[in-house]
Design a protein around this motif. Structure first.
Motif, PDB file in Angstrom:
ATOM      1  N   ARG A 118      -5.724  12.401 -33.481  1.00 45.26           N
ATOM      2  CA  ARG A 118      -6.232  11.252 -33.491  1.00 45.26           C
ATOM      3  C   ARG A 118      -5.727   9.496 -33.324  1.00 45.26           C
ATOM      4  NH1 ARG A 118     -11.754  11.584 -33.261  1.00 45.26           N
ATOM      5  NH2 ARG A 118     -12.633   8.722 -32.914  1.00 45.26           N
ATOM      6  N   ASN A 119      -5.463   9.787 -34.439  1.00 46.87           N
ATOM      7  CA  ASN A 119      -4.295   8.840 -35.389  1.00 46.87           C
ATOM      8  C   ASN A 119      -2.723   9.481 -34.617  1.00 46.87           C
ATOM      9  OD1 ASN A 119      -6.151   7.486 -36.519  1.00 46.87           O
ATOM     10  ND2 ASN A 119      -6.376   9.130 -38.037  1.00 46.87           N
ATOM     11  N   CYS A 120      -2.094   9.920 -35.135  1.00 48.54           N
ATOM     12  CA  CYS A 120      -0.625  10.196 -34.820  1.00 48.54           C
ATOM     13  C   CYS A 120      -0.082  11.487 -34.626  1.00 48.54           C
ATOM     14  CB  CYS A 120       0.322   9.334 -35.637  1.00 48.54           C
ATOM     15  SG  CYS A 120       2.025   9.360 -35.823  1.00 48.54           S
ATOM     16  N   GLY A 121       0.124  12.058 -33.639  1.00 48.05           N
ATOM     17  CA  GLY A 121       1.147  13.431 -33.659  1.00 48.05           C
ATOM     18  C   GLY A 121       0.925  13.790 -31.908  1.00 48.05           C
ATOM     19  N   PHE A 122       1.933  14.591 -32.202  1.00 46.61           N
ATOM     20  CA  PHE A 122       1.579  16.016 -30.608  1.00 46.61           C
ATOM     21  C   PHE A 122       2.770  17.323 -31.556  1.00 46.61           C
ATOM     22  CE2 PHE A 122       3.771  17.847 -26.975  1.00 46.61           C
ATOM     23  CZ  PHE A 122       2.527  18.764 -26.771  1.00 46.61           C
ATOM     24  N   ASP A 123       1.781  18.417 -31.248  1.00 48.57           N
ATOM     25  CA  ASP A 123       2.282  19.320 -31.579  1.00 48.57           C
ATOM     26  C   ASP A 123       2.371  20.644 -30.663  1.00 48.57           C
ATOM     27  OD1 ASP A 123       3.464  19.635 -34.930  1.00 48.57           O
ATOM     28  OD2 ASP A 123       1.531  18.744 -35.304  1.00 48.57           O
ATOM     29  N   ILE A 124       3.477  21.495 -31.005  1.00 47.91           N
ATOM     30  CA  ILE A 124       3.595  22.479 -30.232  1.00 47.91           C
ATOM     31  C   ILE A 124       3.541  23.932 -30.760  1.00 47.91           C
ATOM     32  CG2 ILE A 124       4.626  24.033 -27.714  1.00 47.91           C
ATOM     33  CD1 ILE A 124       5.132  21.520 -26.820  1.00 47.91           C
ATOM     34  N   LEU A 125       2.707  25.167 -31.199  1.00 45.87           N
ATOM     35  CA  LEU A 125       2.873  26.247 -31.678  1.00 45.87           C
ATOM     36  C   LEU A 125       2.604  27.511 -30.945  1.00 45.87           C
ATOM     37  CD1 LEU A 125       0.232  24.563 -34.090  1.00 45.87           C
ATOM     38  CD2 LEU A 125       1.752  24.257 -34.339  1.00 45.87           C
ATOM     39  N   GLU A 126       3.391  28.618 -31.564  1.00 50.27           N
ATOM     40  CA  GLU A 126       2.965  30.045 -30.903  1.00 50.27           C
ATOM     41  C   GLU A 126       1.971  30.188 -32.436  1.00 50.27           C
ATOM     42  OE1 GLU A 126       6.401  32.195 -30.222  1.00 50.27           O
ATOM     43  OE2 GLU A 126       7.472  31.382 -31.873  1.00 50.27           O
ATOM     44  N   LEU A 127       1.672  31.129 -31.983  1.00 50.27           N
ATOM     45  CA  LEU A 127       0.802  32.852 -32.343  1.00 50.27           C
ATOM     46  C   LEU A 127       1.228  33.641 -33.726  1.00 50.27           C
ATOM     47  CD1 LEU A 127      -2.126  33.214 -34.383  1.00 50.27           C
ATOM     48  CD2 LEU A 127      -2.603  34.157 -32.221  1.00 50.27           C
TER      49      LEU A 127
END
Length: 414
Positions: free
Chosen positions: A403-412
């Protein structure tokens, strides 16, 4: 969990994915909506951005159906902004009880704001929020979203919502109601949405002479999501409701459960699991952490047996300890907020503010079990991560926004 890609994007309220594109609704102006190409998860790239025209609005939610995108327009800090809608009434009530005009201190105390906040509330009380509502965009050219229409609503604007190819299920303030209610729009022609029905909690229709059952800032609709002919609604401190929309023009409540009190944090989202879990019909509900209540259970994830809507009952509850993240006692919220709004199999992916992402196996609904987690480091000079929303795409990739800063793409991982 393994991080594949990251961008230091402005804080966001929602992320949805369609195909190889991710759509982010941002928390703070001038940032409106960002569209990312995520075909290469290690190298996400911005392909379009929509900026907002005004400082006192945000567009933090987004939905996509085919070549049509829907975004909201709402006052930021909506609970504070909603006090402007009550200012005239509160002043009149104080004048009647005190038999004189209230002082600024008395007015501020009743509204639970600072005296310094009153000028802003006075201005918003006079002007309202005429831009509040939702907007519909043509994204057939993904790099150049084109505004199709802007539907005006009321109150402090539209909060969260659900949409499909036929209808939009909008949570919004409206003139004459206390807090957000549900407005169902026919959107088969996206350029001309038409209101077809309304639903609200008993007591919300103030102009109709109803008596509120609770404060309007905590006793109202958060949003509702459709599964079959039913809408599953999170209603903050009123708990959850199940709404039959088999006749969309006459929505009716067919199920309810409220666990407030003793739980202090409000019911945020309710999701009907579309398949049986361990032979049961199950719905998930997740609370939104607002503040710490000493000695009380913080916001968490609930599992409900909904096989009999007249007798909804809790099955299980999942909680995260403050010991499970290094950021729990830093600035910002700690606790549950949202999950991905679809479940395939038995994994629920939950955004937990400073607790990051928690992946919960609900295969045994009586004993949900965490199987993975990911806690991002703070970015943008923030004291703690504030993981706000999560989405999982058809490839099984996981998308997080802060909600403040950041975008991530992950995998399990296996």
């Amino acid at each position: 969990m393994k991080r594949l890609g990251h961008l230091d994007l402005p804080g966001a309220g929602q992320v949805v994915v369609q195909g190889h594109h991710a759509f982010l609704g941002h928390m703070d102006p001038p940032h409106g909506t960002t569209i990312l190409d995520v075909s290469e998860p290690a190298r996400p790239r911005v392909v379009a951005q929509i900026k907002l025209e005004h400082a006192h609005e945000h567009s933090h939610k987004v939905r996509v159906v085919g070549d049509v995108m829907y975004t909201n327009l709402e006052r930021p800090s909506r609970r504070f902004a909603a006090k402007a809608m009550r200012l005239v009434q509160v002043r009149a009530e104080l004048e009647q009880s005190l038999r004189r005009a209230p002082t600024a201190a008395e007015l501020a105390a009743t509204l639970k704001v600072r005296e310094a906040d009153l000028p802003q509330l006075e201005e918003w009380s006079r002007t309202g929020f005429p831009r509040g509502g939702f907007r519909v965009w043509d994204i057939s050219d993904i790099t150049k979203p084109r505004l199709i229409t802007h539907v005006k609503t009321g109150g402090v604007g539209v909060h969260r919502f659900d949409v499909d190819g036929n209808y939009a299920y909008i949570s919004t303030g409206m003139e004459g109601y206390g807090g957000n209610i549900l407005i169902n729009y026919d959107v088969k022609d996206p350029a001309r949405p038409q209101e077809v029905s309304r639903w609200w909690l008993p007591g919300q229709h103030l102009a109709g002479g109803e008596t509120p059952e609770g404060p309007s800032d905590t006793w109202h609709l958060h949003h509702a999501m459709r599964c079959g002919d039913l809408l599953w609604a999170g209603c903050f401190n009123a708990g959850l409701r199940v709404i039959d929309v088999s006749d969309i023009r006459r929505p009716r409540t067919v199920g309810a459960y409220n666990y407030h009190p003793p739980i202090g944090d409000p019911t945020h989202t309710v999701l009907r699991v579309p398949h049986q879990i361990a032979g049961r019909e199950v719905a998930l509900a997740i609370d939104e952490a607002h503040r710490r209540y000493h000695g009380r259970i913080p916001a968490g994830l609930w599992l409900f047996d909904v096989g009999d809507l007249a007798r909804i009952r809790p099955l299980g509850h999942f909680q995260v300890s403050e010991l499970d993240t290094p950021w729990a006692r830093k600035a910002g919220r700690f606790g549950a907020h949202q999950f991905q709004e679809h479940v395939e199999g038995t994994l629920a992916y939950c955004a937990w503010f400073s607790g990051g992402l928690r992946v919960v196996d609900i295969g045994n609904p009586l004993a949900p079990q965490e199987v993975a987690w990911f806690i991002p480091e703070p970015c943008g000079g923030q004291d703690s991560p504030q993981t706000n929303d999560v989405e999982v795409d058809a490839r099984g990739l996981v998308y997080l926004v802060d909600r403040n800063c950041g975008f991530d793409i992950l995998e399990l991982g296996g």
